[in-house]
Design a protein around this motif. Structure first.
Motif, PDB file in Angstrom:
ATOM      1  N   ARG A 183      26.642 119.672  19.798  1.00 35.27           N
ATOM      2  CA  ARG A 183      27.576 120.506  19.039  1.00 35.27           C
ATOM      3  C   ARG A 183      28.984 120.440  19.634  1.00 35.27           C
ATOM      4  O   ARG A 183      29.588 121.459  19.964  1.00 35.27           O
ATOM      5  CB  ARG A 183      27.088 121.947  19.030  1.00 35.27           C
ATOM      6  N   GLN A 184      29.487 119.239  19.771  1.00 37.22           N
ATOM      7  CA  GLN A 184      30.823 119.033  20.335  1.00 37.22           C
ATOM      8  C   GLN A 184      31.267 117.619  20.002  1.00 37.22           C
ATOM      9  O   GLN A 184      30.436 116.761  19.689  1.00 37.22           O
ATOM     10  CB  GLN A 184      30.803 119.205  21.855  1.00 37.22           C
ATOM     11  N   PRO A 185      32.553 117.315  20.066  1.00 36.24           N
ATOM     12  CA  PRO A 185      33.003 115.933  19.878  1.00 36.24           C
ATOM     13  C   PRO A 185      32.466 115.041  20.987  1.00 36.24           C
ATOM     14  O   PRO A 185      32.102 115.523  22.059  1.00 36.24           O
ATOM     15  CB  PRO A 185      34.539 116.053  19.949  1.00 36.24           C
ATOM     16  N   TRP A 186      32.438 113.749  20.709  1.00 35.53           N
ATOM     17  CA  TRP A 186      31.897 112.802  21.690  1.00 35.53           C
ATOM     18  C   TRP A 186      32.640 112.900  23.007  1.00 35.53           C
ATOM     19  O   TRP A 186      33.873 112.996  23.054  1.00 35.53           O
ATOM     20  CB  TRP A 186      32.006 111.383  21.160  1.00 35.53           C
ATOM     21  N   GLU A 187      31.870 112.888  24.079  1.00 33.82           N
ATOM     22  CA  GLU A 187      32.450 112.915  25.420  1.00 33.82           C
ATOM     23  C   GLU A 187      31.597 112.027  26.303  1.00 33.82           C
ATOM     24  O   GLU A 187      30.373 112.162  26.365  1.00 33.82           O
ATOM     25  CB  GLU A 187      32.451 114.354  25.952  1.00 33.82           C
ATOM     26  N   GLU A 188      32.219 111.092  26.986  1.00 31.55           N
ATOM     27  CA  GLU A 188      31.478 110.054  27.715  1.00 31.55           C
ATOM     28  C   GLU A 188      30.549 110.631  28.785  1.00 31.55           C
ATOM     29  O   GLU A 188      29.398 110.195  28.909  1.00 31.55           O
ATOM     30  CB  GLU A 188      32.467 109.082  28.364  1.00 31.55           C
ATOM     31  N   THR A 189      31.049 111.590  29.549  1.00 25.42           N
ATOM     32  CA  THR A 189      30.233 112.155  30.619  1.00 25.42           C
ATOM     33  C   THR A 189      28.976 112.817  30.071  1.00 25.42           C
ATOM     34  O   THR A 189      27.872 112.627  30.600  1.00 25.42           O
ATOM     35  CB  THR A 189      31.045 113.188  31.425  1.00 25.42           C
ATOM     36  N   GLU A 190      29.134 113.587  28.992  1.00 26.70           N
ATOM     37  CA  GLU A 190      27.984 114.263  28.395  1.00 26.70           C
ATOM     38  C   GLU A 190      26.977 113.261  27.838  1.00 26.70           C
ATOM     39  O   GLU A 190      25.760 113.463  27.955  1.00 26.70           O
ATOM     40  CB  GLU A 190      28.458 115.208  27.284  1.00 26.70           C
ATOM     41  N   GLU A 191      27.476 112.185  27.243  1.00 20.38           N
ATOM     42  CA  GLU A 191      26.555 111.177  26.714  1.00 20.38           C
ATOM     43  C   GLU A 191      25.779 110.504  27.838  1.00 20.38           C
ATOM     44  O   GLU A 191      24.571 110.241  27.709  1.00 20.38           O
ATOM     45  CB  GLU A 191      27.300 110.110  25.909  1.00 20.38           C
ATOM     46  N   LYS A 192      26.429 110.216  28.967  1.00 25.22           N
ATOM     47  CA  LYS A 192      25.725 109.603  30.093  1.00 25.22           C
ATOM     48  C   LYS A 192      24.621 110.518  30.609  1.00 25.22           C
ATOM     49  O   LYS A 192      23.521 110.059  30.937  1.00 25.22           O
ATOM     50  CB  LYS A 192      26.721 109.278  31.209  1.00 25.22           C
ATOM     51  N   LYS A 193      24.910 111.808  30.679  1.00 18.81           N
ATOM     52  CA  LYS A 193      23.888 112.750  31.135  1.00 18.81           C
ATOM     53  C   LYS A 193      22.700 112.760  30.180  1.00 18.81           C
ATOM     54  O   LYS A 193      21.539 112.734  30.612  1.00 18.81           O
ATOM     55  CB  LYS A 193      24.481 114.156  31.260  1.00 18.81           C
ATOM     56  N   LEU A 194      22.988 112.804  28.889  1.00 17.29           N
ATOM     57  CA  LEU A 194      21.915 112.859  27.897  1.00 17.29           C
ATOM     58  C   LEU A 194      21.074 111.582  27.931  1.00 17.29           C
ATOM     59  O   LEU A 194      19.838 111.644  27.904  1.00 17.29           O
ATOM     60  CB  LEU A 194      22.501 113.072  26.500  1.00 17.29           C
ATOM     61  N   ARG A 195      21.719 110.432  28.012  1.00 13.98           N
ATOM     62  CA  ARG A 195      20.969 109.175  28.019  1.00 13.98           C
ATOM     63  C   ARG A 195      20.130 109.036  29.287  1.00 13.98           C
ATOM     64  O   ARG A 195      19.037 108.459  29.250  1.00 13.98           O
ATOM     65  CB  ARG A 195      21.924 107.991  27.869  1.00 13.98           C
ATOM     66  N   PHE A 196      20.596 109.572  30.405  1.00 13.93           N
ATOM     67  CA  PHE A 196      19.790 109.524  31.621  1.00 13.93           C
ATOM     68  C   PHE A 196      18.538 110.385  31.464  1.00 13.93           C
ATOM     69  O   PHE A 196      17.444 109.985  31.871  1.00 13.93           O
ATOM     70  CB  PHE A 196      20.594 109.996  32.828  1.00 13.93           C
ATOM     71  N   LEU A 197      18.694 111.578  30.869  1.00  8.68           N
ATOM     72  CA  LEU A 197      17.536 112.452  30.674  1.00  8.68           C
ATOM     73  C   LEU A 197      16.543 111.834  29.694  1.00  8.68           C
ATOM     74  O   LEU A 197      15.321 111.955  29.877  1.00  8.68           O
ATOM     75  CB  LEU A 197      18.003 113.820  30.174  1.00  8.68           C
ATOM     76  N   ILE A 198      17.053 111.176  28.674  1.00 10.43           N
ATOM     77  CA  ILE A 198      16.165 110.483  27.731  1.00 10.43           C
ATOM     78  C   ILE A 198      15.388 109.396  28.461  1.00 10.43           C
ATOM     79  O   ILE A 198      14.173 109.241  28.286  1.00 10.43           O
ATOM     80  CB  ILE A 198      16.981 109.890  26.563  1.00 10.43           C
ATOM     81  N   ARG A 199      16.082 108.634  29.296  1.00 16.03           N
ATOM     82  CA  ARG A 199      15.434 107.583  30.079  1.00 16.03           C
ATOM     83  C   ARG A 199      14.361 108.167  31.007  1.00 16.03           C
ATOM     84  O   ARG A 199      13.303 107.581  31.218  1.00 16.03           O
ATOM     85  CB  ARG A 199      16.483 106.844  30.916  1.00 16.03           C
ATOM     86  N   LEU A 200      14.653 109.352  31.544  1.00 17.20           N
ATOM     87  CA  LEU A 200      13.771 109.958  32.530  1.00 17.20           C
ATOM     88  C   LEU A 200      12.459 110.445  31.923  1.00 17.20           C
ATOM     89  O   LEU A 200      11.410 110.378  32.562  1.00 17.20           O
ATOM     90  CB  LEU A 200      14.497 111.130  33.196  1.00 17.20           C
ATOM     91  N   PHE A 201      12.511 110.927  30.662  1.00 19.65           N
ATOM     92  CA  PHE A 201      11.337 111.602  30.106  1.00 19.65           C
ATOM     93  C   PHE A 201      10.659 110.874  28.937  1.00 19.65           C
ATOM     94  O   PHE A 201       9.445 110.991  28.789  1.00 19.65           O
ATOM     95  CB  PHE A 201      11.722 113.014  29.644  1.00 19.65           C
ATOM     96  N   LEU A 202      11.423 110.194  28.099  1.00 18.66           N
ATOM     97  CA  LEU A 202      10.821 109.615  26.895  1.00 18.66           C
ATOM     98  C   LEU A 202      10.266 108.226  27.158  1.00 18.66           C
ATOM     99  O   LEU A 202      10.866 107.438  27.897  1.00 18.66           O
ATOM    100  CB  LEU A 202      11.862 109.532  25.769  1.00 18.66           C
ATOM    101  N   PRO A 203       9.111 107.893  26.556  1.00 14.83           N
ATOM    102  CA  PRO A 203       8.577 106.531  26.646  1.00 14.83           C
ATOM    103  C   PRO A 203       9.572 105.544  26.040  1.00 14.83           C
ATOM    104  O   PRO A 203      10.345 105.881  25.135  1.00 14.83           O
ATOM    105  CB  PRO A 203       7.285 106.601  25.824  1.00 14.83           C
ATOM    106  N   LEU A 204       9.555 104.305  26.519  1.00 14.78           N
ATOM    107  CA  LEU A 204      10.504 103.295  26.037  1.00 14.78           C
ATOM    108  C   LEU A 204      10.353 103.050  24.544  1.00 14.78           C
ATOM    109  O   LEU A 204      11.322 102.731  23.852  1.00 14.78           O
ATOM    110  CB  LEU A 204      10.297 101.982  26.812  1.00 14.78           C
ATOM    111  N   ALA A 205       9.122 103.183  24.018  1.00 13.12           N
ATOM    112  CA  ALA A 205       8.881 102.902  22.602  1.00 13.12           C
ATOM    113  C   ALA A 205       9.318 104.043  21.695  1.00 13.12           C
ATOM    114  O   ALA A 205       9.303 103.903  20.471  1.00 13.12           O
ATOM    115  CB  ALA A 205       7.399 102.610  22.389  1.00 13.12           C
TER     116      ALA A 205
END
Length: 233
Positions: A183-205
């Motif tokens: 719920r905010q405009p794109w921000e690089e730092t926030e996207e990096k945090k989100l993508r790291f958490l996705i990598r940490l928890f979600l299966p690759l598929a």
């Protein structure tokens, strides 16, 4: 005695804020001082000089460590003041670290080990991890430990995202794809945090989509159905 008057309190504060422990210096102002001096102050944090990013905190080591320091600190001025201060600083750092470790439970040790693995690149995403604060790494490790206990990747991911990125909402589309609504405009730092958490928890598929500012209208979720505030898919 208040926590703020313990020698480990400034040490722990620096660790939690991701500061440099080398910039924290304990000093003993007088070699023979009242053992109650530390208890008479309102806060040990306030007894210091914080110029140029360094903290010099005056400490009375005789409050708890008389048997250690009494043989080391000379009662007269024999010209060893610089040596005594350096030795006191080193020993007080070690004692503060021991104090913290003695107060840790098994859970804390697990979290420290997970943080170490995260920082060493065991889970990848070193570039994304660089934008995390010390406390955010700990929050990620807390939810990673929860995942190991429950094997519930979705709930653990949601908990970590809400703790670190409170502006993010997570939806499931057709029970297969995760939709992350920031719920905010794109921000690089926030996207990096989100993508790291996705990598940490979600299966690759597992498939996912990230949306910024605009989201899907989800029936049953009134806050997503505001006019001009959602798109149809």
């Amino acid at each position: 005695m208040a926590e703020s008057n313990q020698i480990w309190a400034p040490y722990l504060a620096v660790v939690q804020q991701g500061g440099d422990l080398l910039a924290l210096h304990y000093t003993v102002k007088n070699t023979r001082v009242s053992p109650y001096l530390e208890m008479q102050t309102d806060s040990l944090h306030g007894n210091g000089n914080y110029a140029q990013g360094q903290a010099r905190l005056e400490v009375n080591p005789y409050v708890r460590f008389f048997s250690i320091f009494d043989p080391l600190l000379a009662s007269e001025d024999l010209g060893y003041e610089a040596f005594e201060q350096a030795l006191s600083d080193i020993m007080l750092h070690e004692l503060a670290d021991l104090d913290i470790k003695m107060g840790m439970c098994r859970h804390d040790f697990y979290i420290r080990l997970l943080i170490r693995d995260i920082e060493q690149g065991t889970f990848g995403g070193e570039q994304e991890l660089a934008v995390f604060s010390v406390m955010e790494k700990r929050q990620a490790a807390e939810w990673l430990l929860s995942f190991y206990h429950t094997a519930d990747a979705s709930a653990s991911l949601a908990g970590a995202v809400h703790a670190i990125l409170p502006d993010c909402e997570i939806y499931m589309r057709e029970g297969e794809e995760f939709v992350f609504y920031m719920r905010q405009p794109w921000e690089e730092t926030e996207e990096k945090k989100l993508r790291f958490l996705i990598r940490l928890f979600l299966p690759l598929a597992c498939s996912y989509t990230i949306h910024w500012t605009k989201t899907y209208g989800v029936i049953g979720y009134e806050d997503t159905m505001q006019m001009e505030d959602f798109v149809l898919a």
